[in-house]
Design a protein around this motif. Structure first.
Motif, PDB file in Angstrom:
ATOM      1  N   ARG A 272      -8.925   6.863  46.228  1.00  0.00           N
ATOM      2  CA  ARG A 272      -9.645   8.226  45.707  1.00  0.00           C
ATOM      3  C   ARG A 272     -11.172   7.608  44.765  1.00  0.00           C
ATOM      4  O   ARG A 272     -10.951   6.781  43.862  1.00  0.00           O
ATOM      5  CB  ARG A 272      -8.757   8.639  44.560  1.00  0.00           C
ATOM      6  CG  ARG A 272      -7.647   9.401  45.244  1.00  0.00           C
ATOM      7  CD  ARG A 272      -6.947  10.361  44.731  1.00  0.00           C
ATOM      8  NE  ARG A 272      -5.941  11.088  45.684  1.00  0.00           N
ATOM      9  CZ  ARG A 272      -4.981  12.197  45.036  1.00  0.00           C
ATOM     10  NH1 ARG A 272      -5.648  12.769  44.016  1.00  0.00           N
ATOM     11  NH2 ARG A 272      -4.061  12.588  45.810  1.00  0.00           N
ATOM     12  N   ALA A 273     -12.050   8.472  44.887  1.00  0.00           N
ATOM     13  CA  ALA A 273     -13.285   8.099  44.130  1.00  0.00           C
ATOM     14  C   ALA A 273     -13.221   8.679  42.820  1.00  0.00           C
ATOM     15  O   ALA A 273     -12.608   9.457  42.365  1.00  0.00           O
ATOM     16  CB  ALA A 273     -14.553   8.888  44.935  1.00  0.00           C
ATOM     17  N   GLY A 274     -14.245   8.025  41.783  1.00  0.00           N
ATOM     18  CA  GLY A 274     -14.149   8.361  40.446  1.00  0.00           C
ATOM     19  C   GLY A 274     -13.085   7.817  39.792  1.00  0.00           C
ATOM     20  O   GLY A 274     -12.371   7.029  40.163  1.00  0.00           O
ATOM     21  N   LEU A 275     -13.134   8.366  38.283  1.00  0.00           N
ATOM     22  CA  LEU A 275     -12.055   7.835  37.564  1.00  0.00           C
ATOM     23  C   LEU A 275     -10.856   8.572  37.803  1.00  0.00           C
ATOM     24  O   LEU A 275     -10.609   9.654  38.377  1.00  0.00           O
ATOM     25  CB  LEU A 275     -12.679   8.136  36.126  1.00  0.00           C
ATOM     26  CG  LEU A 275     -13.666   7.689  35.599  1.00  0.00           C
ATOM     27  CD1 LEU A 275     -14.277   8.459  34.133  1.00  0.00           C
ATOM     28  CD2 LEU A 275     -13.354   6.411  35.252  1.00  0.00           C
ATOM     29  N   PRO A 276      -9.691   7.928  37.401  1.00  0.00           N
ATOM     30  CA  PRO A 276      -8.441   8.496  37.486  1.00  0.00           C
ATOM     31  C   PRO A 276      -8.141   9.427  36.604  1.00  0.00           C
ATOM     32  O   PRO A 276      -9.110   9.916  35.668  1.00  0.00           O
ATOM     33  CB  PRO A 276      -7.255   7.316  37.151  1.00  0.00           C
ATOM     34  CG  PRO A 276      -8.354   6.250  36.180  1.00  0.00           C
ATOM     35  CD  PRO A 276      -9.619   6.465  36.837  1.00  0.00           C
ATOM     36  N   PRO A 277      -7.182  10.504  36.739  1.00  0.00           N
ATOM     37  CA  PRO A 277      -7.231  11.722  35.786  1.00  0.00           C
ATOM     38  C   PRO A 277      -6.758  11.499  34.276  1.00  0.00           C
ATOM     39  O   PRO A 277      -6.927  12.627  33.471  1.00  0.00           O
ATOM     40  CB  PRO A 277      -6.081  12.299  36.435  1.00  0.00           C
ATOM     41  CG  PRO A 277      -4.983  11.362  37.093  1.00  0.00           C
ATOM     42  CD  PRO A 277      -6.018  10.544  37.244  1.00  0.00           C
ATOM     43  N   SER A 278      -6.402  10.435  33.842  1.00  0.00           N
ATOM     44  CA  SER A 278      -6.099  10.028  32.482  1.00  0.00           C
ATOM     45  C   SER A 278      -6.182   8.692  32.293  1.00  0.00           C
ATOM     46  O   SER A 278      -6.363   7.611  33.189  1.00  0.00           O
ATOM     47  CB  SER A 278      -4.714  10.394  32.145  1.00  0.00           C
ATOM     48  OG  SER A 278      -3.597   9.617  32.544  1.00  0.00           O
ATOM     49  N   PRO A 279      -6.422   8.234  30.824  1.00  0.00           N
ATOM     50  CA  PRO A 279      -6.358   6.626  30.693  1.00  0.00           C
ATOM     51  C   PRO A 279      -5.082   6.183  31.128  1.00  0.00           C
ATOM     52  O   PRO A 279      -4.117   6.778  31.515  1.00  0.00           O
ATOM     53  CB  PRO A 279      -6.021   6.823  28.979  1.00  0.00           C
ATOM     54  CG  PRO A 279      -6.803   8.061  28.582  1.00  0.00           C
ATOM     55  CD  PRO A 279      -6.475   9.132  29.642  1.00  0.00           C
ATOM     56  N   ILE A 280      -4.993   4.946  31.170  1.00  0.00           N
ATOM     57  CA  ILE A 280      -3.720   4.062  31.793  1.00  0.00           C
ATOM     58  C   ILE A 280      -3.111   3.211  30.666  1.00  0.00           C
ATOM     59  O   ILE A 280      -2.106   2.522  30.916  1.00  0.00           O
ATOM     60  CB  ILE A 280      -4.322   3.406  33.100  1.00  0.00           C
ATOM     61  CG1 ILE A 280      -5.326   2.276  32.676  1.00  0.00           C
ATOM     62  CG2 ILE A 280      -4.816   4.362  33.965  1.00  0.00           C
ATOM     63  CD1 ILE A 280      -5.834   1.321  33.732  1.00  0.00           C
ATOM     64  N   ALA A 281      -3.783   3.223  29.497  1.00  0.00           N
ATOM     65  CA  ALA A 281      -3.133   2.413  28.390  1.00  0.00           C
ATOM     66  C   ALA A 281      -4.114   2.651  27.279  1.00  0.00           C
ATOM     67  O   ALA A 281      -4.867   3.664  27.124  1.00  0.00           O
ATOM     68  CB  ALA A 281      -3.550   0.929  28.741  1.00  0.00           C
ATOM     69  N   MET A 282      -3.535   2.186  25.982  1.00  0.00           N
ATOM     70  CA  MET A 282      -4.215   2.175  24.751  1.00  0.00           C
ATOM     71  C   MET A 282      -5.584   1.393  24.573  1.00  0.00           C
ATOM     72  O   MET A 282      -5.253   0.198  24.314  1.00  0.00           O
ATOM     73  CB  MET A 282      -3.224   2.229  23.579  1.00  0.00           C
ATOM     74  CG  MET A 282      -2.128   3.092  23.744  1.00  0.00           C
ATOM     75  SD  MET A 282      -2.358   4.982  23.579  1.00  0.00           S
ATOM     76  CE  MET A 282      -0.581   5.354  23.886  1.00  0.00           C
ATOM     77  N   PRO A 283      -6.925   1.670  24.680  1.00  0.00           N
ATOM     78  CA  PRO A 283      -7.736   0.872  24.543  1.00  0.00           C
ATOM     79  C   PRO A 283      -8.127   0.444  23.021  1.00  0.00           C
ATOM     80  O   PRO A 283      -8.090   1.364  22.237  1.00  0.00           O
ATOM     81  CB  PRO A 283      -8.881   1.671  25.385  1.00  0.00           C
ATOM     82  CG  PRO A 283      -8.610   2.967  24.958  1.00  0.00           C
ATOM     83  CD  PRO A 283      -7.275   3.097  25.046  1.00  0.00           C
ATOM     84  N   GLY A 284      -8.497  -0.849  22.800  1.00  0.00           N
ATOM     85  CA  GLY A 284      -9.186  -1.117  21.382  1.00  0.00           C
ATOM     86  C   GLY A 284     -10.555  -0.613  21.463  1.00  0.00           C
ATOM     87  O   GLY A 284     -11.191  -0.235  22.240  1.00  0.00           O
TER      88      GLY A 284
END
Length: 331
Positions: A272-284
């Motif tokens: 699938r093109a583009g970004l996934p529908p949500s974050p996949i972790a907690m970024p710093g």
């Protein structure tokens, strides 16, 4: 006149005696159920309520005498709420001083960059110093209790070490972590580079979570961000393993297989093109900054060198040679 003087003098002696006795009592060690003993004074507690809370926690203190001591020190309305700890040998005077100074004890919890909300929640649920009001609530119920719009807390909580009043609610800590992430994201969004392919701060947060999972190496973050930003600009697939792994959830056994890459899901960025529908972790914070200020580079590919760093390439031919060198043992 002499009679009045004698009465006054006797009363004065009695008051001095009472004050002396109270001072002596205030200097004697209290009996504690355990040592150290932890107790909590709830916000808004009166002196009388606070004394009841302390006695129920295991402090054998005379409520009348402690009340008199507090009033004698004009401290009956000045005690501070919070969590406290006292040790064997502590006196009523030391106890009152602790309450007046607000010498509270604090719990500590480190929420780690790159962890998922599921991992964070497991750590929260095990922490002995928190009150676990979130246990048993679904994620949607948590969002409602916290007053947060949206469908998930993934990526919405800022990784940090949090100090908190012992036996405060885990919901309060989650709310603090959410507000912290919103402040950080808003500040970085304002300072973002021009021309980025994000329609909202939320999309930048999704990208930051991918960067967080792809590299922990400071020197590589902005180049990793450049790869994914360049791919988005060109309409290329992101093709990043961490999104696929996130989509597998608990089905992931530590081994990402070809069939996983070929199985369609909203998080399969190989399909699938583009970004996934949500974050996949907690970024710093470092990953947020990289997502919003990527390196000025035309790189489109990268591969792990095996030492924690990555090799970046501008063309597919360069990338294939790097893959052959670092992952297939080629020369």
């Amino acid at each position: 006149m002499r009679l009045l003087f004698k009465i006054f003098f006797v009363c004065l002696l009695l008051l001095a005696g009472v004050a002396g006795a109270l001072w002596w009592w205030a200097s004697q060690p209290m009996t504690l159920r355990t040592s150290p003993l932890d107790f909590r004074i709830a916000a808004g507690s009166s002196l009388r309520t606070a004394i009841v809370e302390m006695r129920e926690s295991g402090i054998a203190v005379n409520p009348i005498l402690l009340g008199l001591l507090a009033r004698a020190n004009r401290a009956d309305t000045a005690i501070k709420a919070g969590s406290y700890s006292i040790n064997a040998g502590a006196t009523p005077h030391q106890l009152l001083d602790k309450l007046l100074r607000g010498k509270v004890t604090q719990g500590e919890l480190t929420l780690v960059e790159g962890w998922t909300f599921r991992q964070w929640r497991a750590r929260l649920d095990r922490h002995p110093d928190l009150r676990h009001d979130a246990i048993g609530l679904t994620e949607m119920q948590l969002l409602e209790r916290l007053g947060i719009s949206g469908s998930s807390l993934e990526g919405q909580l800022f990784p940090d070490t949090y100090l908190f009043d012992k036996q405060s609610s885990d919901l309060d800590l989650l709310a603090r972590a959410y507000r912290a992430m919103q402040r950080k994201l808003d500040a970085e969004w304002i300072q973002r580079a021009q021309g980025l392919p994000y329609r909202s701060p939320q999309e930048a947060l999704i990208m930051a979570s991918i960067i967080e999972k792809e590299t922990g190496r400071e020197a590589d973050r902005q180049l990793v961000a450049a790869v994914f930003v360049n791919r988005l600009r060109r309409g290329m697939l992101l093709q990043t393993d961490p999104t696929v792994i996130y989509g597998l959830g608990e089905r992931f056994d530590g081994n990402l297989r070809k069939r996983d890459l070929q199985s369609d899901s909203p998080y399969n960025t190989y399909m699938r093109a583009g970004l996934p529908p949500s974050p996949i972790a907690m970024p710093g914070l470092a990953s947020l900054r990289a997502a919003l200020n990527p390196a000025s580079s035309d790189v489109l590919y990268f591969v792990a060198r095996g030492d924690g760093s990555s090799e970046f390439s501008r063309t597919l031919d360069e990338h294939n040679r790097a893959v052959n060198k670092y992952q297939r043992g080629g020369k």
